[in-house]
Design an enzyme around this catalytic site. Structure first.
Site, PDB file in Angstrom:
ATOM      1  N   THR A 207       0.822  -1.443  -0.096  1.00 37.87           N
ATOM      2  CA  THR A 207       0.073   0.017   0.074  1.00 37.87           C
ATOM      3  C   THR A 207       0.822   1.254   0.161  1.00 37.87           C
ATOM      4  OG1 THR A 207      -1.889  -1.292   1.297  1.00 37.87           O
ATOM      5  CG2 THR A 207      -1.520   1.119   1.506  1.00 37.87           C
ATOM      6  N   ASP A 238      -8.932  -0.320   5.187  1.00 37.39           N
ATOM      7  CA  ASP A 238      -8.910   0.796   5.843  1.00 37.39           C
ATOM      8  C   ASP A 238      -8.542   2.020   5.064  1.00 37.39           C
ATOM      9  OD1 ASP A 238      -6.408  -0.391   6.063  1.00 37.39           O
ATOM     10  OD2 ASP A 238      -5.464   1.066   7.010  1.00 37.39           O
ATOM     11  N   GLY A 259      -1.151  -1.587   6.825  1.00 37.26           N
ATOM     12  CA  GLY A 259      -1.123  -2.726   7.544  1.00 37.26           C
ATOM     13  C   GLY A 259      -2.773  -3.401   7.534  1.00 37.26           C
TER      14      GLY A 259
HETATM   15  N1  ASP Z   1      -4.293  -1.636   4.684  1.00 39.34           N
HETATM   16  C1  ASP Z   1      -4.468  -2.094   3.432  1.00 39.34           C
HETATM   17  C2  ASP Z   1      -5.840  -3.038   3.550  1.00 39.34           C
HETATM   18  O1  ASP Z   1      -6.201  -3.719   4.550  1.00 39.34           O
HETATM   19  C3  ASP Z   1      -3.237  -3.188   3.046  1.00 39.34           C
HETATM   20  C4  ASP Z   1      -1.927  -2.830   3.699  1.00 39.34           C
HETATM   21  O2  ASP Z   1      -1.615  -1.658   3.843  1.00 39.34           O
HETATM   22  O3  ASP Z   1      -1.131  -3.541   3.869  1.00 39.34           O
HETATM   23  O4  ASP Z   1      -6.234  -3.063   2.470  1.00 39.34           O
END
Ligand code: ASP
Length: 342
Positions: A207, A238, A259
């Site tokens: 991301t 998120d 995350g």
């Molecule tokens: N936060 C992102 C999601 O859950 C994925 C990531 O940032 O690793 O879609």
């Protein structure tokens, strides 16, 4: 970065003509995802490619600020560089859904006005962050999803692209591996959704996000992602949720997160960090560090954030092995890092 300028940074300010402690501060920080990033598993070429792209995005955003551009413009400029690189899970290089497509999420927030725009689950938008901005500026809404968001894009003259534009070999391999793992789980009577959530971090890592402070003292934040490999049923993480993956308010701070999205949503991570700064008077580093390590980690949530306040302080805590990250300000030269110990 600490509130007090370390001696070494002060010396750098004196020594370098491009660092200007006398003018209104400008600053930018970016991330390219957090997770299990092992130095031992990274070839020197790959590491160089990541550092190079992070540097390019950082410089692109910083140049906007140096010319007196708005923090929102700097955030978009930096994120667009990362969205167009297959190295990151946003735009080109986005992960695959269970059905073998790409569904993209993005959001942006302007700390001066608290205006915000977000798109979720779009399939045919080359730059989801650009569409998020269009939602903020050209619609009365904050969040648009799926086909409706694409119809809005077309109505604003934004061309639609083929979903295959986001295809990459390595993400397809991840989907195949993830499906094998999930099918094994199902045969053994496990819970499919729980198994998706339990996939290791590389299945969603990458991301991208940016936070920036412009010469007028305004801050902004933005985030863009392909979400999680093998996600189904229109799952949204998120990243497009204002207050969870993205938040900005000139009275406190600007945050972009990366995350395990389900945790970031339930713990309203970005808004919680800024609320601690605003109402508890915590420094940015204290607030961001506490939420990532003392709140999220014990709950089982992995990931990190980049955060910045109107004074130009920057914090980039994460509770994983690594986070692709970079920052630069008028009092701090460019710093690019990947692993924990850097
Ligand atoms: N936060 C992102 C999601 O859950 C994925 C990531 O940032 O690793 O879609």
């Amino acid at each position: 970065m600490k509130k007090m300028l370390p001696l070494i940074a002060l010396l750098a300010v004196v020594a370098s003509p491009s660092l200007r402690a006398d003018e209104a501060p400008i600053a930018i920080a970016i991330h390219g995802g957090a997770g299990t990033i092992e130095k031992s598993k990274m070839t020197p070429e790959r590491e160089k490619a990541y550092r190079g792209k992070l540097g390019e995005a950082l410089d692109t955003g910083y140049a906007v600020l140096e010319k007196g551009g708005a923090s929102t413009d700097a955030v978009i400029a930096a994120i667009r560089v990362l969205e167009s690189s297959p190295l990151f899970n946003a735009g080109r290089g986005a992960v695959y859904t269970y059905e073998g497509r790409h569904e993209l999420d993005a959001s942006i927030m302007d700390g001066e006005t608290r205006q915000a725009g977000a798109v979720a689950g779009v399939r045919r938008i080359e730059s989801p962050i650009a569409l998020a901005r269009m939602v903020m500026e050209k619609s009365p809404f904050v969040m648009l999803s799926g086909e409706g968001a694409e119809t809005f894009a077309r109505s604003q003259g934004m061309p639609l692209v083929d979903n295959a534009l986001f295809d990459t070999e390595h993400r397809l391999k991840q989907l195949q591996k993830a499906k094998e793992k999930l099918e094994r789980e199902s045969r053994e009577g496990g819970n499919h959704q729980a198994a998706v959530e339990a996939l290791p971090t590389p299945y969603r890592m990458g991301t991208v996000g940016a936070v920036a402070l412009d010469k007028r003292g305004n801050i902004a934040a933005g985030t863009s992602t392909g979400g999680m490999t093998a996600k189904r049923y229109g799952r949204i993480g998120d990243s497009p949720v204002i207050g969870s993956g993205t938040f900005a308010d000139n009275n406190s701070c600007a945050v972009s997160a990366t995350g395990h999205g389900e945790y970031f949503i339930r713990y309203t991570v970005a808004a919680d960090i800024c609320a601690r700064v605003r109402y508890r008077g915590e420094t940015l580093a204290e607030a961001a560090g506490e939420v990532i390590n003392q709140v999220l980690l014990p709950a089982g949530g992995t990931g990190g954030v980049i955060a910045l306040d109107p004074a130009g302080n920057i914090a980039m805590p994460f509770n994983t092995r690594g986070m692709y990250r970079a920052s630069r300000s008028s009092v701090q030269p460019a710093e690019i890092a990947i692993f924990k110990e850097e």
